[in-house]
Design a protein around this motif. Structure first.
Motif, PDB file in Angstrom:
ATOM      1  N   UNK A 208      93.746  36.306   7.025  1.00 13.76           N
ATOM      2  CA  UNK A 208      94.398  35.670   8.197  1.00 13.76           C
ATOM      3  C   UNK A 208      95.536  34.550   7.664  1.00 13.76           C
ATOM      4  N   UNK A 209      94.679  33.408   7.175  1.00 11.64           N
ATOM      5  CA  UNK A 209      95.165  32.187   6.766  1.00 11.64           C
ATOM      6  C   UNK A 209      96.196  32.315   5.805  1.00 11.64           C
ATOM      7  N   UNK A 210      95.666  32.884   4.468  1.00 11.27           N
ATOM      8  CA  UNK A 210      96.766  33.103   3.492  1.00 11.27           C
ATOM      9  C   UNK A 210      97.889  33.850   3.843  1.00 11.27           C
ATOM     10  N   UNK A 211      97.900  34.927   4.880  1.00 13.29           N
ATOM     11  CA  UNK A 211      99.061  35.712   5.200  1.00 13.29           C
ATOM     12  C   UNK A 211     100.022  34.693   5.896  1.00 13.29           C
ATOM     13  N   UNK A 212      99.259  33.815   6.828  1.00 11.23           N
ATOM     14  CA  UNK A 212      99.940  33.024   7.676  1.00 11.23           C
ATOM     15  C   UNK A 212     100.925  31.917   6.893  1.00 11.23           C
ATOM     16  N   UNK A 213     100.160  31.406   5.734  1.00 11.54           N
ATOM     17  CA  UNK A 213     100.804  30.510   4.963  1.00 11.54           C
ATOM     18  C   UNK A 213     102.237  31.181   4.106  1.00 11.54           C
ATOM     19  N   UNK A 214     101.874  32.336   3.688  1.00 11.61           N
ATOM     20  CA  UNK A 214     103.095  33.207   3.183  1.00 11.61           C
ATOM     21  C   UNK A 214     104.163  33.256   4.162  1.00 11.61           C
ATOM     22  N   UNK A 215     103.904  33.520   5.280  1.00 10.13           N
ATOM     23  CA  UNK A 215     105.067  33.620   6.313  1.00 10.13           C
ATOM     24  C   UNK A 215     105.679  32.470   6.513  1.00 10.13           C
ATOM     25  N   UNK A 216     104.890  31.313   6.468  1.00 14.39           N
ATOM     26  CA  UNK A 216     105.500  29.830   6.866  1.00 14.39           C
ATOM     27  C   UNK A 216     106.678  29.556   5.840  1.00 14.39           C
ATOM     28  N   UNK A 217     106.345  30.145   4.504  1.00 14.34           N
ATOM     29  CA  UNK A 217     107.539  29.820   3.356  1.00 14.34           C
ATOM     30  C   UNK A 217     108.317  30.807   3.029  1.00 14.34           C
ATOM     31  N   UNK A 218     108.126  32.147   3.250  1.00 16.41           N
ATOM     32  CA  UNK A 218     108.677  33.124   2.785  1.00 16.41           C
ATOM     33  C   UNK A 218     110.514  33.091   2.951  1.00 16.41           C
ATOM     34  N   UNK A 219     110.686  32.841   4.258  1.00 17.92           N
ATOM     35  CA  UNK A 219     112.369  32.486   4.489  1.00 17.92           C
ATOM     36  C   UNK A 219     113.061  31.356   3.563  1.00 17.92           C
ATOM     37  N   UNK A 220     112.042  30.361   3.191  1.00 11.73           N
ATOM     38  CA  UNK A 220     112.597  29.268   2.510  1.00 11.73           C
ATOM     39  C   UNK A 220     112.688  29.408   0.984  1.00 11.73           C
ATOM     40  N   UNK A 221     112.228  30.675   0.516  1.00 13.50           N
ATOM     41  CA  UNK A 221     112.322  30.891  -1.028  1.00 13.50           C
ATOM     42  C   UNK A 221     113.050  31.718  -1.494  1.00 13.50           C
ATOM     43  N   UNK A 222     113.581  31.636  -2.727  1.00 14.77           N
ATOM     44  CA  UNK A 222     114.430  32.580  -3.521  1.00 14.77           C
ATOM     45  C   UNK A 222     113.451  33.487  -4.226  1.00 14.77           C
ATOM     46  N   UNK A 223     112.387  33.310  -4.458  1.00 16.39           N
ATOM     47  CA  UNK A 223     111.248  33.988  -5.040  1.00 16.39           C
ATOM     48  C   UNK A 223     109.903  33.625  -4.696  1.00 16.39           C
ATOM     49  N   UNK A 224     108.850  34.351  -4.780  1.00 13.09           N
ATOM     50  CA  UNK A 224     107.344  34.176  -4.388  1.00 13.09           C
ATOM     51  C   UNK A 224     106.515  34.742  -5.396  1.00 13.09           C
ATOM     52  N   UNK A 225     105.718  34.026  -5.867  1.00 14.45           N
ATOM     53  CA  UNK A 225     104.453  34.355  -6.663  1.00 14.45           C
ATOM     54  C   UNK A 225     103.402  34.542  -5.977  1.00 14.45           C
ATOM     55  N   UNK A 226     102.535  35.582  -6.171  1.00 12.73           N
ATOM     56  CA  UNK A 226     101.176  35.568  -5.668  1.00 12.73           C
ATOM     57  C   UNK A 226     100.307  35.640  -6.869  1.00 12.73           C
ATOM     58  N   UNK A 227      99.251  34.892  -7.060  1.00 11.61           N
ATOM     59  CA  UNK A 227      98.337  34.744  -8.516  1.00 11.61           C
ATOM     60  C   UNK A 227      97.295  35.634  -7.926  1.00 11.61           C
ATOM     61  N   UNK A 228      97.037  36.757  -8.563  1.00  9.32           N
ATOM     62  CA  UNK A 228      95.772  37.618  -8.163  1.00  9.32           C
ATOM     63  C   UNK A 228      95.891  38.935  -9.009  1.00  9.32           C
ATOM     64  N   UNK A 229      95.012  39.575  -8.525  1.00 14.06           N
ATOM     65  CA  UNK A 229      94.630  41.080  -9.362  1.00 14.06           C
ATOM     66  C   UNK A 229      95.244  42.108  -8.904  1.00 14.06           C
TER      67      UNK A 229
END
Length: 318
Positions: A208-229
């Motif tokens: 929940x928290x990691x999704x909330x943090x992504x929601x908080x920055x998504x509109x302010x980004x030209x691109x977004x990288x998730x580090x994961x498998x």
């Protein structure tokens, strides 16, 4: 590699919380403690968490990852992964008198107990989750075959037919999209008004928290990288959330060495986060690779603080 003077500017929005959750941290510690207590090799059924970097580090210390118990020789300890296992697995380990340690995340174990309670009360159990994911396999394996109905999508929820709709319950996988799950639950509640649910939602705090943090920055980004498998459910959900919340250019990268730097063409504001099974070291590695190519400015965007810690099994505490 551009010289310092020629480096183009890049602002990085660093999402927080990100990376390891308490369940992942506990599972890794369990494998390390078992290695110290019994010496290598120690066997682990399934990847302890879905991250190759973590798995390879533990392999270097003497962990051997297998898919089933018949791959574990007699006399050697085995650890069950953080995703949880069907009841048949510890039963088989006990039958063989194996030393076995359960590293199931306590929040997954909570879902297991809920599933058992609903079944004991005579309710049909619906599990919202992804078919084939080890957590789903483990949760369904808490009950006899056929006692749990898996629902993956809104469309499946709309088509679901239940013989006794007045005696019905649901649980969920812990690493789902918060929004997608809410839509599925809404359909089930509309169609089955007597549906019983968890007292506290099953999607874990870290997801929940990691999704909330992504929601908080998504509109302010030209691109977004998730580090994961790519086999990490919570990491893949972060990519989906970024796209749904205004950053269509979102991608999953396992580590900096896997980056296609052409992907950053036209990106001036880059969001970075990490799934719950990705260590912070991999974030630092990507930041360093970015600094080598760009004049980087970092802005950390924190939506909440996390202080959850799960205790280790008593047998492993000195």
């Amino acid at each position: 590699m551009p010289s310092a003077a020629a480096k183009p500017p890049l602002t990085i929005l660093l999402a927080s919380p990100r990376g390891f959750c308490a369940g992942v941290d506990r599972a890794i510690q369990i494998v390390e403690r078992v290695l110290l207590k019994f010496g290598p090799p120690v066997y682990v059924r399934h990847e302890i968490v879905h991250n190759r970097f973590v798995v390879e580090n533990l392999e270097a210390k003497g962990a051997i990852f297998v898919e089933e118990l018949d791959q574990v020789p007699d006399g050697r300890p085995v650890v069950f992964s953080a995703h949880g296992v069907p009841k048949a697995v510890p039963a088989e380990a006990a039958r063989r008198h194996m030393i076995h340690v359960d590293a199931t995340c306590p929040l997954v174990s909570k879902v297991h107990r809920e599933t058992e309670r609903h079944h004991a009360a005579g309710r049909t159990v619906i599990l919202i989750g992804h078919s084939g994911h080890p957590e789903v396999v483990g949760t369904m394996g808490q009950l006899p075959p056929g006692a749990v109905i898996l629902v993956e999508t809104v469309e499946q929820a709309e088509r679901l037919e239940i013989a006794d709709a007045d005696s019905l319950s649901f649980v969920t996988q812990t690493t789902l999209s918060v929004d997608d799950t809410a839509q599925i639950v809404a359909v089930l509640q509309r169609r089955f008004p007597h549906l019983n649910g968890p007292k506290r939602e099953d999607i874990c705090y870290a997801t929940t928290n990691r999704q909330a943090a992504v929601k908080a920055i998504a509109t302010d980004c030209d691109g977004l990288i998730v580090i994961g498998a790519p086999n990490s459910s919570n990491s893949m959900r972060l990519v989906e959330v970024a796209r749904a919340y205004g950053c269509p250019k979102a991608t999953l990268v396992q580590r900096a060495a896997d980056m296609d730097w052409r992907w950053l063409d036209g990106v001036w504001r880059l969001g970075i986060t990490a799934g719950a099974s990705a260590p912070e070291l991999l974030v630092e590695e990507l930041l360093a690779a970015c600094r080598a190519r760009y004049a980087v400015t970092i802005e950390e965007v924190r939506v909440t603080d996390e202080n959850t810690v799960f205790r280790l099994p008593r047998a492993l505490v000195a």
